[in-house]
Design a protein around this motif. Structure first.
Motif, PDB file in Angstrom:
ATOM      1  N   HIS A 146      35.775  76.798  55.909  1.00 18.32           N
ATOM      2  CA  HIS A 146      36.944  77.663  55.734  1.00 18.32           C
ATOM      3  C   HIS A 146      36.765  78.967  56.502  1.00 18.32           C
ATOM      4  O   HIS A 146      35.632  79.420  56.726  1.00 18.32           O
ATOM      5  N   VAL A 186      41.597  68.416  48.734  1.00 23.18           N
ATOM      6  CA  VAL A 186      42.092  68.999  47.490  1.00 23.18           C
ATOM      7  C   VAL A 186      43.436  68.399  47.109  1.00 23.18           C
ATOM      8  O   VAL A 186      43.678  68.088  45.929  1.00 23.18           O
ATOM      9  N   ASN A 203      42.127  76.933  47.903  1.00 26.55           N
ATOM     10  CA  ASN A 203      41.617  75.559  47.845  1.00 26.55           C
ATOM     11  C   ASN A 203      40.649  75.351  46.686  1.00 26.55           C
ATOM     12  O   ASN A 203      40.707  74.333  45.989  1.00 26.55           O
ATOM     13  N   SER A 257      41.892  71.379  52.420  1.00 24.64           N
ATOM     14  CA  SER A 257      43.213  71.178  51.817  1.00 24.64           C
ATOM     15  C   SER A 257      43.575  69.704  51.654  1.00 24.64           C
ATOM     16  O   SER A 257      44.170  69.326  50.641  1.00 24.64           O
ATOM     17  N   HIS A 281      42.226  81.447  52.152  1.00 22.12           N
ATOM     18  CA  HIS A 281      42.113  80.028  52.478  1.00 22.12           C
ATOM     19  C   HIS A 281      41.181  79.324  51.495  1.00 22.12           C
ATOM     20  O   HIS A 281      41.535  78.311  50.874  1.00 22.12           O
ATOM     21  N   HIS A 309      47.328  67.332  55.119  1.00 25.97           N
ATOM     22  CA  HIS A 309      47.622  67.409  53.684  1.00 25.97           C
ATOM     23  C   HIS A 309      48.323  66.144  53.213  1.00 25.97           C
ATOM     24  O   HIS A 309      48.015  65.604  52.146  1.00 25.97           O
TER      25      HIS A 309
END
Length: 301
Positions: free
Chosen positions: A78, A148, A87, A145, A83, A200
């Motif tokens: 990251h 996650v 996350n 991301s 950011h 994503h």
């Protein structure tokens, strides 16, 4: 020294995958902050950018072939406090649900497979969709991301009516939170961070598929578990122990007048007792084992 000891303890502790994933992301983030400062002051900012090119995922296939590990390293990397904070908070909130209901192995599978799927979709999009042709040669991606969002969507698919109390909003079912994040990624798939938002969506798709397949009795993470178990045995320092069983040992049968079941789905009597407990005390009153039994009972043969 106490911080280092806490980190060591976190990685030694069994069934601690969620904390370990967060720690890895935070450690990488802190190391990169320090390296950025040192390299910028000593060699110049170009040195740090060169270093990042070995951990970020490149959309250019020729570059990726020379650095295949970046398909993994990118989702532990990251830049910017917002950011990583956003996350890691989502990873913690939704990861707790996956860990509680499905266990640590499923959580790790979702994180890794979701990140890989997001990275693959990102590279495919930038190399085969004409809209991205002008930026494919220079685009790179970092961030967890995709991993996650795989966990977020998986939790929402497994427990759609589970409620989070959001600040200034109040109670919101997690299926709506997941839907909002997916729509946000769809809307950003043609913006400045198009590659990240496409990744994503790859993670979100994996999260949904993972739970649907699990409910049908198929674990998408099984090959991953086998690989981790192999390397775990390979590097384990523990001596091998030979386990033998007597022929008259029974794993499911009557013993002292009671029935003992080691594997398989819970009995109907167990499920009825759990449902009665939900009716009288609510779903939140269930223990972790009771929640897992309820989920096992919902799986199709």
């Amino acid at each position: 020294m106490s911080i280092l000891q806490d980190i060591k303890d976190a990685f030694r502790q069994p069934n601690n995958t969620l904390k370990q994933l967060i720690l890895i992301n935070v450690i990488v983030f802190v190391v990169l902050i320090v390296l950025r400062l040192l390299l910028t002051f000593t060699i110049g900012p170009g040195a740090y950018n060169y270093l990042m090119s070995f951990v970020a995922l490149h959309s250019d296939m020729a570059t990726f072939i020379t650095r295949p590990w970046t398909l993994i390293s990118y989702f532990f990397t990251h830049q910017g406090f917002l950011h990583i904070i956003f996350n890691m908070l989502n990873l913690y909130w939704f990861g707790q649900l996956i860990r509680e209901y499905l266990g640590d192995k499923k959580l790790l599978s979702l994180y890794v497979i979701g990140g890989i799927a997001g990275g693959v979709l990102y590279m495919l999009s930038y190399n085969f969709i004409p809209y991205f042709e002008d930026r494919a040669a220079s685009s790179v991606m970092i961030g967890a991301s995709a991993s996650v969002l795989a966990i977020v969507v998986a939790a929402a698919t497994l427990l759609p009516n589970y409620t989070f109390n959001l600040i200034l909003i109040g109670p919101v079912r997690i299926k709506y939170i997941a839907l909002f994040l997916v729509l946000l990624s769809i809307s950003g798939a043609v913006g400045d961070n198009a590659g990240g938002n496409i990744a994503h969506l790859g993670g979100a798709l994996i999260g949904w598929l993972f739970i649907k397949q699990l409910q049908r009795g198929s674990d998408m993470g099984r090959p991953l578990h086998a690989m981790f178990d192999f390397f775990g045995r390979l590097f384990s320092r523990r001596p091998e122990m030979k386990v033998t069983h007597r022929k008259n040992t029974t794993f499911a049968g009557r013993s002292n007048g009671s029935t003992t079941t080691v594997t398989g789905k819970p009995s109907q009597k167990e499920i009825d007792l759990i449902l009665d407990k939900i009716s009288s005390s609510g779903y939140e009153s269930l223990s972790k084992e009771e929640k897992q039994k309820l989920f096992q009972a919902s799986q199709k043969e």
